[in-house]
Every structure is written in structure tokens, then in C-alpha cells.
Write a protein that holds these residues in place. Structure first.
Motif: not given
Ligand SMILES: Cc1cc2nc3c(=O)[nH]c(=O)nc-3n(C[C@H](O)[C@H](O)[C@H](O)COP(=O)(O)O)c2cc1C
Length: 307
Positions: A172-186
Motif C-alpha cells: 500500500t506504499n503507492f499513492e494510488n493504493y485505493l484506486e488499485v484496490a478498488a480495481a482488484v475488488s471488482e
């Protein structure tokens, strides 16, 4: 019903306390120091598509409240792992406890590792964990942790390739970790497993040089737990699949705190180095807690602090 039972998508575990990858060996190494039957699961040390010698020494050093390390995913590769390591893990752990962690440089390598593992051991493991924090991928360190589209493609391909539960572990060190997680969650992945380990540096003042051969490395241990807490808190608001938190958990209270923030399960990593028997102690603390609180299921706490 077992009040500690924990569901991560299609995978069901006896409790939410998981030995984190790279800090729990392959399970069997700890058998003489602890009661492995008390682990919810053990994520085995990550196996990569090609054997890796790891980073130059020194690789691990103490810092206040934790350790700084840079192992570089040292492992003997899939042939040795599947033929020699897995049988020992299977002898030490039950089927519902074994999570196989894999990493590659490309989607194809990840998929091939998932396939080979499941072809041989699919009916004897609980899940595969796609370790996206791999330091040495074609597109640069952490590519599958920091590129939302690449992460989604990776997890989609892994899920299509095997019919066992799939976890996505990322940093989760990257600034966009929420965007990455949301994409994977889908993708409907069974769980998103977080390694909440910020990068750090330690210098040996006598030698006047960095202590790690790799100069920098992630910091883990209780020092970083508040950082992990905030990231789990934020992730809980954007994902619809279960979260596994790792970063500084070493007591049953830490596990409860992570659950209240939104984690369904918690990985315990480096705390095991100092106290190899820590996981059974944490689980006993959780059992005592549910009794005291009169809870039917510990999982009712997940995300409760958001209410
Ligand atoms: C020495 C060491 C080796 C690790 N190796 C791996 C690994 O092979 N695969 C992986 O996914 N995470 C690896 N990790 C990360 C841990 O699984 C965990 O996410 C991290 O240490 C945070 O948890 P902690 O603060 O409880 O240690 C490693 C961590 C350490 C300290």
C-alpha cells in the motif's frame, strides 16, 4: 459454530490469525517451537517463477519497534518448491491452513505458477496468494501493486486459471493504493491482503554506510501499525471484498483493532522472529475476548468502528 471462524471469499479458516509470508517459513520449520494447529493459516514463503538468490547481505536489521529488511524474495524456484517443500508443509499443516504465495515478472509467469501449484496440490491447499509486491518485475518494482489496470489483469488471469480461492497481496506504499484496490475488488478476488510496510533506511554510524546491502528496505513491526491501521481504514471504504491486514500485529488487541478498522483477518509477520509462539497466544486472547464479550462470531467486529 466456532466463533473465530473466518471467511475470505470462498476460503474458510479456523480463525483470523495468519502467519504472514516470508516470516513463517513453510510452516514445518516452526513445528518444534509452536502449535501450528492454532494458526488460521500460513502463507508459505513466496515462490517465484525463477529461483532467486535474494539481495546481498546484510538483509535484516533491528530498528525501534520493528525491523528493516530487504530479502529480495530468495527462494529455490518452483521445481524444488513443489517437489521438496510442499510435501513437508502438507505434513505439518492441515489443508484449510495452507496458502501458497507466488510471484513472477509477468502475468504469464504468475499464471503458470498458479496452474502448476493447483494441478499438483489444488485439493490440498486453501488458497493461492498472488504476491504483487514483487521487487523485480519487467515494468519495475511493485508494478502489479501500483498499476490498477495491470493489477486487475493479473488477478483476473489468476482467477481464470485456477479453481481455488485467490488472494491478491499488494503493497500500500503507492499513492494510488485505493484506486488499485478498488480495481482488484471488482474482479471478485477472494481477499485483498495488504503489506503496509513503508520503505526505510538505517545507517551504521561506525562504518558510515547503510546497514542493508540493498541500502533501503521496508520497515515492519509494531512501529508501523498505526500506518497500517489508517490504510485498512481507508481501504474498507472502497473495496467490497474481505481485507487481510499485515503490519505490526503482535497481540490479540492489535488483531481486534485491525478488525474494527475493516480487516477480516490479520497477518502476523516479524513478531514471530522474537516470539515464535506468538500466534497461539494471540488466538487464545481472541478466544477469551469473544467469551468475555459474549460474541457469537468475532467477524461481527469487521469494520464496526466505521458505524
Ligand atoms: C524477512 C521478511 C521476509 C518477507 N518475505 C515475504 C515474502 O516472501 N512474501 C510476501 O508476500 N511478504 C513477505 N514479507 C512481508 C510480510 O509477509 C508482512 O506483510 C510484513 O512483514 C508486515 O507484517 P509485520 O509487520 O507483522 O512483519 C516479508 C517480511 C519480512 C520481514
Amino acid at each position: 459454530m466456532n466463533s473465530l471462524e473466518t471467511r475470505l471469499g470462498r476460503a474458510v479458516f479456523r480463525n483470523p490469525v495468519m502467519g504472514a509470508s516470508g516470516c513463517t517459513g513453510h510452516g514445518y520449520e516452526l513445528a518444534e517451537y509452536t502449535d501450528l494447529s492454532r494458526y488460521g493459516a500460513v502463507s508459505l514463503k513466496t515462490v517465484t517463477y525463477h529461483a532467486r538468490p535474494g539481495n546481498p547481505p546484510e538483509r535484516v536489521n533491528e530498528v525501534p519497534g520493528g525491523i528493516i529488511s530487504s530479502i529480495g524474495l530468495q527462494n529455490p524456484g518452483p521445481d524444488v518448491f513443489l517437489a521438496q517443500t510442499m510435501p513437508k508443509s502438507l505434513a505439518a499443516l492441515d489443508r484449510d491452513q495452507i496458502v501458497v504465495s507466488v510471484a513472477g515478472d509477468t502475468v504469464e509467469e504468475y499464471v503458470e505458477l498458479c496452474r502448476r501449484t493447483v494441478e499438483r496440490y489444488g485439493d490440498q491447499i486453501a488458497a493461492v496468494e498472488v504476491n504483487a509486491a514483487c521487487p523485480n518485475v519487467n515494468h519495475g518494482a511493485g508494478y502489479y501493486s501500483r498499476d490498477a489496470q495491470a493489477a486487475r489483469e493479473l488477478v483476473t488471469a489468476a482467477k481464470e486459471a485456477v479453481d481455488v480461492p485467490v488472494f491478491y497481496k499488494f503493497n500500500t506504499n503507492f499513492e494510488n493504493y485505493l484506486e488499485v484496490a478498488a480495481a482488484v475488488s471488482e474482479t471478485g478476488v477472494d481477499a485483498i491482503y495488504t503489506s503496509n510496510t513503508p520503505m526505510g533506511l538505517k545507517i551504521d554510524i561506525r562504518k558510515k554506510r547503510p546497514v542493508l546491502g540493498n541500502v533501503v528496505g521496508p520497515v515492519c513491526g509494531s512501529a508501523i501499525r498505526p500506518i497500517g491501521m489508517l490504510r485498512i481504514w481507508n481501504l474498507y471504504q472502497v473495496v467490497s471484498v474481505p481485507l487481510v491486514a499485515s503490519g505490526g500485529a503482535s497481540t490479540w488487541e492489535d488483531v481486534i483493532e485491525y478488525m474494527l478498522a475493516g480487516a477480516t483477518a490479520v497477518g502476523v509477520g516479524s513478531a514471530q522472529f522474537a516470539h515464535p509462539d506468538i500466534v497461539p497466544q494471540i488466538v487464545s486472547g481472541l478466544e477469551e475476548y469473544v467469551r468475555r464479550e459474549g460474541l457469537d462470531s468475532l467477524s461481527t467486529l469487521v469494520g464496526a468502528a466505521h458505524a
